[in-house]
Write an enzyme that holds these catalytic residues in place. Structure first.
Site, short mmCIF file in Angstrom:
data_model
loop_
_atom_site.label_atom_id
_atom_site.label_comp_id
_atom_site.label_asym_id
_atom_site.label_seq_id
_atom_site.Cartn_x
_atom_site.Cartn_y
_atom_site.Cartn_z
N CYS A 75 12.69 6.83 -8.72
CA CYS A 75 12.05 7.89 -9.52
C CYS A 75 11.80 7.43 -10.95
CB CYS A 75 12.90 9.14 -9.51
SG CYS A 75 14.35 8.99 -10.54
N GLY A 77 10.11 4.69 -11.61
CA GLY A 77 8.86 3.92 -11.59
C GLY A 77 7.63 4.82 -11.62
N MET A 79 5.01 4.86 -9.53
CA MET A 79 4.72 5.46 -8.23
C MET A 79 5.78 6.48 -7.85
SD MET A 79 1.97 5.08 -6.68
CE MET A 79 2.53 5.92 -5.24
N THR A 167 6.40 -0.01 -1.07
CA THR A 167 6.55 -1.19 -1.93
C THR A 167 5.93 -2.41 -1.25
OG1 THR A 167 8.64 -0.22 -2.59
CG2 THR A 167 8.24 -2.49 -3.29
N HIS A 225 -5.69 -4.84 -11.45
CA HIS A 225 -4.64 -3.80 -11.53
C HIS A 225 -4.07 -3.79 -12.94
CE1 HIS A 225 -4.64 -4.38 -7.14
NE2 HIS A 225 -4.14 -3.16 -7.06
N LYS A 229 1.64 -4.99 -12.99
CA LYS A 229 1.81 -5.26 -11.55
C LYS A 229 2.41 -6.64 -11.35
CE LYS A 229 -0.45 -5.16 -7.03
NZ LYS A 229 0.74 -4.63 -6.37
N GLY A 234 -1.09 -6.23 -2.14
CA GLY A 234 -0.80 -6.29 -0.70
C GLY A 234 -2.02 -5.83 0.09
N THR A 235 -2.78 -4.92 -0.48
CA THR A 235 -3.98 -4.42 0.20
C THR A 235 -5.00 -5.55 0.32
OG1 THR A 235 -3.57 -2.32 -0.87
CG2 THR A 235 -5.75 -2.61 0.12
N1 LIG Z 1 1.60 1.35 -0.78
C1 LIG Z 1 0.86 1.82 -1.78
O1 LIG Z 1 -0.09 2.59 -1.57
C2 LIG Z 1 1.16 1.43 -3.19
C3 LIG Z 1 0.52 2.05 -4.25
C4 LIG Z 1 0.90 1.74 -5.54
C5 LIG Z 1 1.92 0.83 -5.75
N2 LIG Z 1 2.51 0.24 -4.69
C6 LIG Z 1 3.63 -0.68 -4.84
O2 LIG Z 1 4.79 0.09 -5.17
C7 LIG Z 1 5.67 -0.71 -5.94
C8 LIG Z 1 6.04 0.04 -7.22
O3 LIG Z 1 4.90 0.17 -8.03
P1 LIG Z 1 5.00 0.91 -9.46
O4 LIG Z 1 3.66 0.82 -10.06
O5 LIG Z 1 5.65 2.24 -9.32
O6 LIG Z 1 5.99 -0.09 -10.23
P2 LIG Z 1 6.99 0.24 -11.41
O7 LIG Z 1 7.35 -1.05 -12.03
O8 LIG Z 1 6.44 1.30 -12.30
O9 LIG Z 1 8.27 0.87 -10.69
C9 LIG Z 1 9.22 0.15 -9.97
C10 LIG Z 1 10.57 0.79 -10.24
O10 LIG Z 1 11.54 0.22 -9.37
C11 LIG Z 1 12.74 0.08 -10.09
N3 LIG Z 1 13.56 -0.96 -9.48
C12 LIG Z 1 13.58 -2.29 -9.72
N4 LIG Z 1 14.47 -2.91 -8.95
C13 LIG Z 1 15.04 -1.94 -8.19
C14 LIG Z 1 16.04 -1.94 -7.20
N5 LIG Z 1 16.65 -3.07 -6.80
N6 LIG Z 1 16.39 -0.76 -6.63
C15 LIG Z 1 15.79 0.37 -7.02
N7 LIG Z 1 14.84 0.43 -7.96
C16 LIG Z 1 14.47 -0.70 -8.53
C17 LIG Z 1 12.31 -0.28 -11.50
O11 LIG Z 1 13.33 0.06 -12.42
C18 LIG Z 1 11.07 0.56 -11.67
O12 LIG Z 1 11.39 1.80 -12.25
C19 LIG Z 1 4.95 -2.04 -6.14
O13 LIG Z 1 5.36 -2.95 -5.13
C20 LIG Z 1 3.49 -1.69 -5.93
O14 LIG Z 1 2.70 -2.76 -5.52
C21 LIG Z 1 2.15 0.51 -3.42
O1 LIG Z 2 -0.57 -0.39 -8.44
C1 LIG Z 2 -0.16 -1.12 -7.53
O2 LIG Z 2 0.80 -1.90 -7.67
C2 LIG Z 2 -0.80 -1.05 -6.21
N1 LIG Z 2 -0.27 -1.71 -5.22
C3 LIG Z 2 -0.77 -1.74 -3.88
C4 LIG Z 2 -1.24 -3.14 -3.55
O3 LIG Z 2 -0.57 -4.10 -3.95
O4 LIG Z 2 -2.26 -3.28 -2.87
C5 LIG Z 2 -1.81 -0.70 -3.63
C6 LIG Z 2 -2.74 -0.53 -4.77
C7 LIG Z 2 -1.99 -0.19 -6.05
#
Ligand SMILES: NC(=O)c1ccc[n+]([C@@H]2O[C@H](COP(=O)([O-])OP(=O)(O)OC[C@H]3O[C@@H](n4cnc5c(N)ncnc54)[C@H](O)[C@@H]3O)[C@@H](O)[C@H]2O)c1
Ligand SMILES: O=C(O)C1=N[C@H](C(=O)O)CCC1
Length: 332
Positions: A75, A77, A79, A167, A225, A229, A234-235
């Site tokens: 929570c 982060g 996302m 993630t 991005h 990031k 991954g997409t």
């Molecule tokens: N699948 C999707 O649609 C999608 C969309 C956006 C982002 N993402 C992915 O989601 C992930 C997070 O993105 P974000 O933009 O929120 O990043 P962010 O850096 O804002 O948030 C990540 C959070 O995880 C915390 N964290 C770090 N290590 C940890 C651990 N061992 N245990 C628990 N928490 C930990 C950090 O303190 C941070 O608050 C990335 O891998 C990103 O690529 C995926």
């Molecule tokens: O913001 C990010 O980080 C995102 N991660 C995913 C990726 O790695 O494709 C999805 C898009 C946003």
């Protein structure tokens, strides 16, 4: 526009080819049902989409969704916060506990008006056990960092809790094996935005039906991005793997990663207010003699598309758990 999937589009199964695909238009002009099947019990998936109602309303339409307990890691982060907010809007019960890094352990943060306590890596196992004790039908949604993916998934599997893994990164093969061996219900996808997943699903279908169709073509990939990031998208990797099946030779080192805000605004036209949260992807194909070109593009500003998709995935998992569905693993 909402796109609530009876079975989320996140369900494209990575390691299984699809043998048939049908799309039918139902009574409403915006309702579609897509069904894809393979001849094994394990691999069929279906996508049912409603494109014309607000997403939040669609969430609320699922009576069983009300008060479904969701634990969002992390929570802290960007996302995680978006998912907490989407979950609250959808009427779900956000558990007031979340995983975070050791430095943040013990903090209480307010997200979407809710106080959530952060627990560091050393407390994860006991915290998850006590949350599960209280909320038997818990679903975990994980948006942490690539190097936490495998440990977290192993913990969720050990505890027996269904989870949505948004993630990116980590060792994906190890992740799939962990989930497979544990027989846990999970949705795993580097892309939770359902319209983008639908595009990915279409790419997978094209690659399955027309392998080698783009042999000899060159591919140029550009992904932009927010500068924070940590990894290659991954997409983008998933889309590239489809182009590779279509016959294109491409090395991931050749992806043009754009993380510079000035370039993002001036060259790509990313709106300034979305510099800290956007995903602009362009894939350009060119025939060997340069006479034919294709361009695929998806540009996302903000994070609501992923947060809403992740909440839909949690609702979907919860339904699968209640119906004891045999297929447990949904991934792309
Ligand atoms: N699948 C999707 O649609 C999608 C969309 C956006 C982002 N993402 C992915 O989601 C992930 C997070 O993105 P974000 O933009 O929120 O990043 P962010 O850096 O804002 O948030 C990540 C959070 O995880 C915390 N964290 C770090 N290590 C940890 C651990 N061992 N245990 C628990 N928490 C930990 C950090 O303190 C941070 O608050 C990335 O891998 C990103 O690529 C995926
Ligand atoms: O913001 C990010 O980080 C995102 N991660 C995913 C990726 O790695 O494709 C999805 C898009 C946003």
């Amino acid at each position: 526009m909402a796109f609530i999937l009876e079975v989320p589009a996140n369900l494209l199964l990575r390691q299984h080819s699809l043998v048939s695909f049908s799309i039918s238009r139902r009574s409403s002009p915006h309702n579609y049902t897509c069904v894809s099947r393979k001849q094994s019990n394990f691999t069929h998936f279906s996508i049912s989409a409603t494109l014309n109602s607000p997403s939040i309303q669609s969430h609320m339409d699922h009576a069983h969704a009300v008060a479904l307990p969701i634990m969002v890691n992390s929570c802290m982060g960007k996302m995680g916060q978006a998912v907490v907010e989407a979950g609250i809007s959808a009427g779900l019960h956000i558990i007031p506990a979340s995983f975070g890094i050791e430095k943040d352990a013990g903090k209480t943060v307010k997200v979407g008006g809710k106080d959530i306590q952060v627990h560091g890596p050393s407390d994860r196992e006991t915290v998850l056990a006590s949350v599960l004790e209280e909320y038997r039908n818990l679903i975990v949604v994980d948006f942490t960092v690539p190097n936490a993916v495998n440990d977290n998934a192993e913990l969720y599997c050990k505890a027996g809790v269904p989870f949505v893994m948004g993630t990116t990164g980590g060792d994906r093969d190890r992740l799939y094996k962990t989930v497979e061996d544990a027989g846990i219900y999970a949705v795993i996808s580097p892309q939770m935005g359902k319209q983008v997943v639908a595009f990915l699903a279409a790419m997978e279908i094209m690659a399955g039906q027309f392998p080698g169709a783009f042999s000899g073509y060159t591919l140029e990939v550009l992904e932009s991005h927010q500068a924070t990031k940590l990894d290659i998208s991954g997409t983008a990797k998933a889309v590239i793997s489809c182009f590779q099946k279509l016959g294109v030779s491409f090395d991931l080192d050749h992806i043009q990663l754009i993380r510079d805000p000035k370039q993002q605004i001036e060259t790509l036209g990313v709106p300034e207010e979305h510099i800290n949260g956007h995903a602009f992807h362009t894939y350009r194909l060119k025939s060997p003699d340069g006479t034919v070109s294709f361009e695929f593009q998806h540009n996302v500003c903000g994070r609501s598309i992923y947060a809403e998709g992740a909440i839909d995935a949690a609702l979907f998992l919860s339904k699968k758990v209640s119906s004891q569905k045999q297929t447990r693993r949904y991934m792309i």
